[in-house]
Motif scaffolding. Structure first.
Motif, PDB file in Angstrom:
ATOM      1  N   GLY A 262       0.818  -1.215   0.000  1.00  0.00           N
ATOM      2  CA  GLY A 262       0.000   0.000   0.000  1.00  0.00           C
ATOM      3  C   GLY A 262       0.850   1.262   0.000  1.00  0.00           C
ATOM      4  O   GLY A 262       0.429   2.309   0.475  1.00  0.00           O
TER       5      GLY A 262
ATOM      6  N   PRO B   1      15.316   0.321  -1.010  1.00  0.00           N
ATOM      7  CA  PRO B   1      16.686   0.514  -1.488  1.00  0.00           C
ATOM      8  C   PRO B   1      17.703   0.591  -0.360  1.00  0.00           C
ATOM      9  O   PRO B   1      17.459   1.226   0.666  1.00  0.00           O
ATOM     10  CB  PRO B   1      16.626   1.848  -2.247  1.00  0.00           C
ATOM     11  CG  PRO B   1      15.248   2.357  -2.147  1.00  0.00           C
ATOM     12  CD  PRO B   1      14.407   1.420  -1.370  1.00  0.00           C
TER      13      PRO B   1
ATOM     14  N   ARG C  92      19.006  -7.563  -3.334  1.00  0.00           N
ATOM     15  CA  ARG C  92      18.119  -8.142  -4.352  1.00  0.00           C
ATOM     16  C   ARG C  92      16.850  -7.335  -4.399  1.00  0.00           C
ATOM     17  O   ARG C  92      16.586  -6.504  -3.520  1.00  0.00           O
ATOM     18  CB  ARG C  92      17.883  -9.636  -4.051  1.00  0.00           C
ATOM     19  CG  ARG C  92      16.670  -9.956  -3.233  1.00  0.00           C
ATOM     20  CD  ARG C  92      16.705  -9.407  -1.829  1.00  0.00           C
ATOM     21  NE  ARG C  92      15.522  -9.669  -1.061  1.00  0.00           N
ATOM     22  CZ  ARG C  92      14.350  -9.027  -1.123  1.00  0.00           C
ATOM     23  NH1 ARG C  92      14.148  -8.067  -1.959  1.00  0.00           N
ATOM     24  NH2 ARG C  92      13.363  -9.370  -0.335  1.00  0.00           N
TER      25      ARG C  92
ATOM     26  N   MET D 104       8.991  -8.021  -5.372  1.00  0.00           N
ATOM     27  CA  MET D 104       7.723  -7.393  -5.014  1.00  0.00           C
ATOM     28  C   MET D 104       6.668  -8.456  -4.735  1.00  0.00           C
ATOM     29  O   MET D 104       6.830  -9.622  -5.117  1.00  0.00           O
ATOM     30  CB  MET D 104       7.272  -6.438  -6.108  1.00  0.00           C
ATOM     31  CG  MET D 104       7.065  -7.076  -7.464  1.00  0.00           C
ATOM     32  SD  MET D 104       7.082  -5.858  -8.800  1.00  0.00           S
ATOM     33  CE  MET D 104       5.849  -4.725  -8.219  1.00  0.00           C
TER      34      MET D 104
ATOM     35  N   GLU E  52       3.932  -9.114  -6.050  1.00  0.00           N
ATOM     36  CA  GLU E  52       3.331  -9.754  -7.224  1.00  0.00           C
ATOM     37  C   GLU E  52       4.250 -10.786  -7.890  1.00  0.00           C
ATOM     38  O   GLU E  52       3.795 -11.531  -8.747  1.00  0.00           O
ATOM     39  CB  GLU E  52       2.979  -8.693  -8.279  1.00  0.00           C
ATOM     40  CG  GLU E  52       1.864  -7.734  -7.873  1.00  0.00           C
ATOM     41  CD  GLU E  52       2.388  -6.482  -7.177  1.00  0.00           C
ATOM     42  OE1 GLU E  52       3.481  -6.543  -6.567  1.00  0.00           O
ATOM     43  OE2 GLU E  52       1.702  -5.447  -7.231  1.00  0.00           O
TER      44      GLU E  52
HETATM   45  P1  ATP Z   1       1.919  -0.992  -3.366  1.00  0.00           P
HETATM   46  O1  ATP Z   1       2.151  -1.859  -4.566  1.00  0.00           O
HETATM   47  O2  ATP Z   1       0.669  -1.322  -2.650  1.00  0.00           O
HETATM   48  O3  ATP Z   1       2.068   0.463  -3.648  1.00  0.00           O
HETATM   49  P2  ATP Z   1       4.588  -1.783  -2.530  1.00  0.00           P
HETATM   50  O4  ATP Z   1       4.909  -1.767  -3.984  1.00  0.00           O
HETATM   51  O5  ATP Z   1       5.507  -1.022  -1.623  1.00  0.00           O
HETATM   52  O6  ATP Z   1       3.091  -1.303  -2.283  1.00  0.00           O
HETATM   53  P3  ATP Z   1       5.588  -4.414  -2.051  1.00  0.00           P
HETATM   54  O7  ATP Z   1       5.162  -5.399  -3.042  1.00  0.00           O
HETATM   55  O8  ATP Z   1       5.757  -4.802  -0.644  1.00  0.00           O
HETATM   56  O9  ATP Z   1       4.525  -3.267  -2.022  1.00  0.00           O
HETATM   57  O10 ATP Z   1       6.959  -3.761  -2.460  1.00  0.00           O
HETATM   58  C1  ATP Z   1       7.552  -3.927  -3.717  1.00  0.00           C
HETATM   59  C2  ATP Z   1       8.333  -2.688  -4.081  1.00  0.00           C
HETATM   60  O11 ATP Z   1       9.413  -2.474  -3.154  1.00  0.00           O
HETATM   61  C3  ATP Z   1       8.984  -2.761  -5.427  1.00  0.00           C
HETATM   62  O12 ATP Z   1       8.070  -2.478  -6.471  1.00  0.00           O
HETATM   63  C4  ATP Z   1      10.076  -1.714  -5.285  1.00  0.00           C
HETATM   64  O13 ATP Z   1       9.560  -0.410  -5.535  1.00  0.00           O
HETATM   65  C5  ATP Z   1      10.470  -1.813  -3.824  1.00  0.00           C
HETATM   66  N1  ATP Z   1      11.723  -2.598  -3.638  1.00  0.00           N
HETATM   67  C6  ATP Z   1      11.874  -3.870  -3.238  1.00  0.00           C
HETATM   68  N2  ATP Z   1      13.167  -4.223  -3.175  1.00  0.00           N
HETATM   69  C7  ATP Z   1      13.859  -3.128  -3.553  1.00  0.00           C
HETATM   70  C8  ATP Z   1      15.254  -2.814  -3.720  1.00  0.00           C
HETATM   71  N3  ATP Z   1      16.193  -3.691  -3.446  1.00  0.00           N
HETATM   72  N4  ATP Z   1      15.572  -1.565  -4.147  1.00  0.00           N
HETATM   73  C9  ATP Z   1      14.626  -0.662  -4.439  1.00  0.00           C
HETATM   74  N5  ATP Z   1      13.316  -0.879  -4.298  1.00  0.00           N
HETATM   75  C10 ATP Z   1      12.950  -2.089  -3.860  1.00  0.00           C
END
Ligand code: ATP
Ligand code: MG
Length: 500
Positions: free
Chosen positions: A167, A281, A301, A304, A306
């Protein structure tokens, strides 16, 4: 051969099933034989409550071995596991329960009274409890039923879990993950990160999210080895267990917290083989300080909800700060509308790890896939000559100021390098002339007093004028969620009236 993910794990149990799976700091241990017996008992419990294949089991509980057993029992009977962030209030839970319509809701005893009306409105058949010590009304049932020792036959495409996204960019969406999505990602990570029989994971992440529930636990199960299972991240407890562990998976804040400990040194890491970071990040500064202090290099790494894990820095070979490495085996990744290396674009991916769709949202699902079946991640990335990927930010965080695209991360990196700055977040605020104005939220290091002018002066000459912040605000901390993600949507809301 069955496609059930639990069967895949069971085929990897150690030959000696008296070896531990879960180790707790209080001396309690759960062996692989216990795991098999208790998941069968929990499977019997679920069946006795009328839960069957494809029914949702929603769970908002503290992190306990019993919660892991409940997850694996759902896999066994082909029910759909639906973990919920423990920080969600009862009001927020209404949305998830109404959306997913579970047959069973398991919550902390303290929440049961508030949740009863919500469960009743949405016709949830059973509301049961599980507390932080592994007791509650769910366990009373558990002790009074016969075990179900079989494992349900499922197709690859059957949904094993629904995980709601964090979210960060809007309302959470329920991602449907199939047995195959989870099994393929688990197998790839197990091999890519070189798991071996001597490994012991230090598990300090929450288990309502991909990182702690799938990445961490699945690697351990694929490896048939043990994990220290901490109820939460407690930096001193982690320090105590490092000499007895070999792998730690964390969000970036785990690493900054460890670096705050003076006794966190090469010696404390002598038994460790791998530190993995993700979910948000990792700052280059953290990466560098960690390497200087411990002689070890954090492996970053990217993934997400999905799609589980998508890219990873290599186990052998160079891990580069600020990059998330290469697409994992089986994942194809490309950037939309780019033609040359080094250009940025929205990252699109395809692979057996990519989810089946958003629960109850066929239209949203269709929107997020390209015509040729790639999932549009919504993250802006950059692909180097050697195919290394860097995440530049989220498409939704992109600022368009006076018609120019401004990537917040470029500005954040420069502000972070200013003396006295701990970290920063750059966001858009509505502006009458520019459409959106660049706003920097800056967190100074303890003991530093910074002014807007000092920050702006240090950007002079480094950034084109249209990228320079129109306003610099100072915060003590950036708002983050439990996964360490900066809540930019919240910052945008707080800054929405800066330029009336
Ligand atoms: P929502 O989709 O509801 O807005 P969210 O995208 O934060 O929430 P998650 O699926 O928990 O939900 O998070 C995935 C996101 O986290 C990725 O799309 C990316 O933006 C970020 N992310 C994950 N790992 C990294 C990383 N190593 N570096 C940068 N961003 C990262
Ligand atoms: Mg997302």
């Amino acid at each position: 051969m069955t496609n059930n993910l639990y069967a895949c794990f069971r085929s990897r149990f150690p030959a000696d099933e008296n070896k531990p799976f879960i180790l707790q700091a209080n001396g309690r241990a759960l062996t692989y034989a216990d795991l098999e017996q208790q998941t069968a008992q929990m499977a019997g419990t679920l069946l006795s409550l009328g839960i069957s294949k494809a029914d949702r089991v929603a769970v908002q509980v503290e992190k306990t071995p019993e919660a892991v057993i409940l997850y694996l029992a759902c896999l066994r009977i082909g029910a759909i596991y639906l973990p919920l962030n423990t920080a969600y209030t009862s009001d927020e839970l209404g949305y998830f329960i109404g959306d997913a319509t579970p047959g069973l809701l398991v919550c902390a005893p303290a929440k049961a009274e508030q949740l009863a009306p919500i469960a009743s409105i949405h016709n949830v058949a059973h509301l049961l409890t599980l507390d932080g010590t592994g007791s509650g009304s769910l366990m009373s049932h558990y002790h009074s039923v016969a075990p179900e020792t079989g494992i349900a036959d499922v197709s690859k495409d059957d949904v094993a879990a629904i995980l709601y996204t964090s979210g960060t960019t809007g309302r959470s969406k329920g991602a449907m993950l199939t047995h195959e999505n989870l099994a393929s990602n688990a197998a790839v990570l197990h091999s890519y990160w070189g798991w071996n029989a001597q490994d012991t994971l230090l598990h300090a992440l929450p288990i309502f999210h991909v990182h702690g529930l799938f990445v961490a636990i699945h690697c351990v199960l694929m490896n048939g080895s043990a994990m220290w299972f901490l109820p939460k991240f407690d930096v001193r407890e982690v320090m105590d267990l490092l000499p007895h562990s070999t792998v730690l998976m964390g969000v970036p804040t785990f690493y900054t917290r460890l670096l705050e400990q003076d006794d966190f040194t090469r010696t404390s890491c002598a038994n460790m083989r791998l530190f993995i970071s993700g979910s948000a990040p990792l700052l280059e500064d953290t990466f560098t300080r960690f390497r200087q202090r411990t002689g070890m290099t954090i492996l970053e790494r990217y993934g997400m909800t999905e799609a589980g894990m998508i890219t990873s820095n290599p186990l052998e070979g160079e891990r580069v700060a600020g990059t998330v490495g290469y697409p994992l085996p089986g994942v194809s990744a490309r950037l939309a509308r780019t033609t040359a290396p080094g250009e940025t674009g929205v990252l699109e991916i395809k692979g057996p790890n990519v989810f089946k769709g958003y629960w109850n949202m066929p239209e949203k699902t269709a929107e997020e896939f390209t015509d040729d079946g790639y999932f549009i991640t919504g993250d802006i990335a950059c692909l180097a000559d050697d195919q290394r990927i860097s995440i530049v930010g989220r498409a939704k965080d992109l600022i368009i100021s006076g018609g120019y695209n401004v990537y917040p991360k470029e500005i954040e990196l420069i502000i972070d390098a200013v003396e006295g700055v701990r970290e920063s977040a750059v966001i858009a605020a509505p502006h009458p002339d520019l459409g959106e104005a660049v706003v920097a939220v800056v967190v100074p290091h303890d003991g530093y007093i910074l002014t807007e002018q000092t920050v702006l002066d240090s950007l002079e000459g480094q950034l084109a004028r249209f990228k320079q912040p129109k306003k610099v605000l100072f915060y003590k901390d950036l708002p983050r969620n439990t996964m360490g993600k900066v809540q930019k949507a919240l910052l945008r809301k707080e800054c929405s009236l800066l330029f009336p």
